[in-house]
Motif scaffolding. Structure first.
Motif, mmCIF file in Angstrom:
data_model
loop_
_atom_site.group_PDB
_atom_site.id
_atom_site.type_symbol
_atom_site.label_atom_id
_atom_site.label_comp_id
_atom_site.label_asym_id
_atom_site.label_seq_id
_atom_site.Cartn_x
_atom_site.Cartn_y
_atom_site.Cartn_z
ATOM 1 N N SER A 180 44.944 41.067 47.030
ATOM 2 C CA SER A 180 45.546 41.816 45.926
ATOM 3 C C SER A 180 44.477 42.666 45.257
ATOM 4 C CB SER A 180 46.159 40.863 44.893
ATOM 5 O OG SER A 180 47.263 40.174 45.426
ATOM 6 N N TRP A 231 48.035 46.475 43.604
ATOM 7 C CA TRP A 231 48.584 46.113 44.913
ATOM 8 C C TRP A 231 48.652 44.600 44.984
ATOM 9 C CZ3 TRP A 231 50.738 49.026 48.667
ATOM 10 C CH2 TRP A 231 50.979 48.437 49.904
ATOM 11 N N LYS A 232 49.771 44.070 45.456
ATOM 12 C CA LYS A 232 49.958 42.617 45.522
ATOM 13 C C LYS A 232 50.039 42.155 46.973
ATOM 14 C CE LYS A 232 51.065 39.980 42.623
ATOM 15 N NZ LYS A 232 50.261 38.940 41.927
ATOM 16 N N LYS A 233 49.323 41.106 47.264
ATOM 17 C CA LYS A 233 49.431 40.478 48.581
ATOM 18 C C LYS A 233 50.847 39.935 48.759
ATOM 19 C CE LYS A 233 47.654 36.612 51.319
ATOM 20 N NZ LYS A 233 46.725 35.448 51.340
ATOM 21 N N GLU A 254 53.643 40.055 36.448
ATOM 22 C CA GLU A 254 52.728 40.156 37.583
ATOM 23 C C GLU A 254 53.077 39.130 38.661
ATOM 24 O OE1 GLU A 254 49.553 42.172 37.772
ATOM 25 O OE2 GLU A 254 50.892 43.277 36.470
ATOM 26 N N SER A 255 53.972 38.218 38.327
ATOM 27 C CA SER A 255 54.342 37.180 39.284
ATOM 28 C C SER A 255 55.851 36.988 39.225
ATOM 29 C CB SER A 255 53.632 35.864 38.938
ATOM 30 O OG SER A 255 54.003 35.435 37.637
ATOM 31 N N GLU A 286 39.330 44.029 44.442
ATOM 32 C CA GLU A 286 40.210 43.303 45.356
ATOM 33 C C GLU A 286 39.891 41.819 45.335
ATOM 34 O OE1 GLU A 286 41.122 41.132 48.996
ATOM 35 O OE2 GLU A 286 39.103 41.822 48.468
ATOM 36 N N TYR A 312 43.454 44.552 41.552
ATOM 37 C CA TYR A 312 43.758 44.562 40.115
ATOM 38 C C TYR A 312 42.983 45.657 39.397
ATOM 39 C CZ TYR A 312 45.785 40.002 41.081
ATOM 40 O OH TYR A 312 46.544 38.989 41.605
ATOM 41 N N ALA A 363 48.186 44.354 38.206
ATOM 42 C CA ALA A 363 48.159 44.526 39.661
ATOM 43 C C ALA A 363 48.418 45.973 40.057
ATOM 44 C CB ALA A 363 49.195 43.622 40.313
ATOM 45 N N GLY A 409 52.053 47.519 43.009
ATOM 46 C CA GLY A 409 52.395 47.081 41.670
ATOM 47 C C GLY A 409 53.387 48.059 41.046
ATOM 48 N N GLY A 425 51.097 43.899 52.011
ATOM 49 C CA GLY A 425 51.441 43.714 50.598
ATOM 50 C C GLY A 425 52.429 44.747 50.116
#
Length: 491
Positions: free
Chosen positions: A154, A201-203, A82-83, A150, A156, A199, A222, A219
């Motif tokens: 982001s 959608w990721k910022k 996720e990161s 949200e 989740y 995620a 995911g 963004g």
């Protein structure tokens, strides 16, 4: 349409099930494609060749197949996490290229390698970046269902909320309680309500070049989202087969199921199929651990692992000698054995045109044909099919030596079935045809040695005659003396 009962091992039910397509005579199949940030390695190729076999056999049976295989060109972060870095962006920085130059370079490489393996292209090959709108729309629907939230730009997926009415973990067999106990909280995941949320959608941070506007700010999607968006767009909310590597079962495919059920209120896939890994040195082939070999290095012999180069078709044949759900260990010795077996099959195939026809058959060709189909109908069991093809090699040798007889009808059936399975279903290619000039040179050299051996025998120089025969045998060239003269085959 060939009438056969096909059984497929369903990873969801964990048993073989009779295949019944949603639409009669038509099949929808989705396979997770490559993330194009580097050259495709041999372990990746095994997965795609496994589903090329499935695609080919379904077409052979007469189904109209819509085969969708995506290209991941955004959103897949390193280590499936996720990161961390987007590997495409990381490669773009290293090679000083635009991200889409990286995507194009390695997409072309992927297509080139698949073509060398004689893999059929999919019906549709969509990209993640080409379906941003569809992915945003799915996120909006899941938020409307109350199953996503949200935070700081982001979005989740709320796994615990989803699990109140659904079963997150049913594909992989994981229990939600175990996931909670075994999940470490990472600093980059502090926006999550629960550690196991994932995620949608990721910022995009300032350094993240690949970014798109959304209702939640700039963004990117995911990783799990793209396959839900593209599979349902081209195959519908419920389709027949979803395939991929065994390593994608969790979290990727588990998350796909959750997204689709949250969004569309239906199970997305009837048959989940997973191909097992190719190992090297007893460990999974992987780019991240540097334990892999590139196909081109294998074809050219430019590597420190193998004793010699191996052609794409021999490599493919080697892979099909193990069932797609079995782990296959990669070694020079195993490939050499496969090459010898492959050459025996091709020799027998070429000898089919030299068989003498009789009024009656002493061989039960129809039962042999049924056994070939029975193998493939049992969850695409290619190693059993190949074992039956080697039985056909024995048939051909016995017919050539006139130990057995065959009718014109049975010979045609034998030829057609061998052709169908070798070239249509397995997608193999005759190396002599691929390298006709080399094949012609080899044939000319061996025929010259046969003439020298015949001269030695005529002069009663049996020591020289035996030496020529034995030396050729040691090089894998078998001489066969018959009433019509001497022929040779490659072992």
């Amino acid at each position: 349409m060939k009438q056969h009962e096909l059984f497929i091992y369903n990873s969801l039910s964990k048993k073989k099930e009779k295949f019944t397509p949603i639409h009669k005579d038509a099949v929808g199949m989705y396979v997770c494609g490559p993330t194009v940030y580097s050259n495709v390695h041999l372990g990746n190729c095994r997965t795609f060749l496994s589903f090329d076999l499935v695609f080919r056999y379904l077409k052979h049976l007469g189904y109209k197949v819509r085969y969708v295989r995506n290209i991941t060109d955004a959103g897949h972060l390193e280590n499936d996490g996720e990161s961390g870095d987007d590997p495409i962006l990381k490669k773009a920085r290293i090679e000083q290229l635009e991200p889409m130059e990286v995507v194009q370079k390695y997409t072309v490489d992927f297509h080139t390698i698949m073509a060398k393996f004689n893999a059929l292209p999919p019906s549709i090959e969509p990209t993640a970046t080409g379906h941003i709108y569809e992915q945003i729309h799915i996120v909006e629907k899941i938020i409307e269902e109350g199953l996503a939230y949200e935070k700081n730009g982001s979005v989740y997926f709320d796994v615990l909320k989803f699990n109140e009415t659904n079963n997150y973990g049913k594909l992989s067999g994981r229990q939600i309680e175990d996931m909670i106990a075994n999940t470490r909280e990472l600093a980059a995941q502090t926006d999550k309500k629960n550690p196991q949320d994932f995620a949608l959608w990721k910022k995009a941070e300032p350094q993240h070049i690949m970014r798109w506007p959304s209702p939640w700010g700039m963004g990117f999607p995911g990783w799990h989202l793209e396959c839900t968006a593209m599979s349902t767009k081209y195959l519908g909310n419920n389709f027949d087969i979803h395939g991929g590597g065994m390593d994608l079962k969790f979290p990727h495919h588990e998350c796909e199921i959750a997204q689709a059920e949250a969004c569309n209120h239906t199970s997305p896939v009837n048959y989940w199929m997973h191909a097992n890994m190719l190992t090297l040195n007893g460990k999974k082939m992987s780019k991240s651990t540097r334990n892999f070999i590139l196909p081109m290095d294998m074809f050219t012999g430019d590597n420190d692992i193998l004793s010699k180069p191996f052609s794409p078709t021999v490599t493919k044949f080697f892979m099909y000698q193990a069932h797609y759900r079995s782990i296959l260990d990669f070694s020079s010795e195993a490939l050499e054995a496969s090459e010898k077996g492959f050459n025996r099959l091709m020799d027998a195939h070429r000898m089919l045109n030299e068989i003498t026809i009789s009024e009656k058959s002493t061989l039960d060709i129809k039962s042999w044909v049924k056994a070939c189909y029975d193998a493939m109908n049992d969850d695409f069991n290619s190693p059993i099919l190949i074992a039956h093809l080697f039985e056909a090699v024995k048939f051909v040798n016995s017919l050539k030596e006139e130990k057995e007889t065959i009718s014109a009808e049975d010979l045609e059936l034998l030829k057609q079935t061998i052709d169908d399975f070798l070239f249509d279903v397995l997608g193999l290619e005759d190396n002599v045809s691929e390298n006709s000039q080399d094949g012609e040179k080899l044939t000319a050299a061996v025929e010259l040695l046969i003439q020298l051996r015949n001269t030695a025998r005529a002069n009663k120089d049996f020591a020289m005659s035996d030496k020529i025969r034995d030396e050729l045998a040691s090089k894998g060239i078998q001489l066969k003396d018959g009433k019509d003269g001497t022929t040779f085959s490659l072992n």
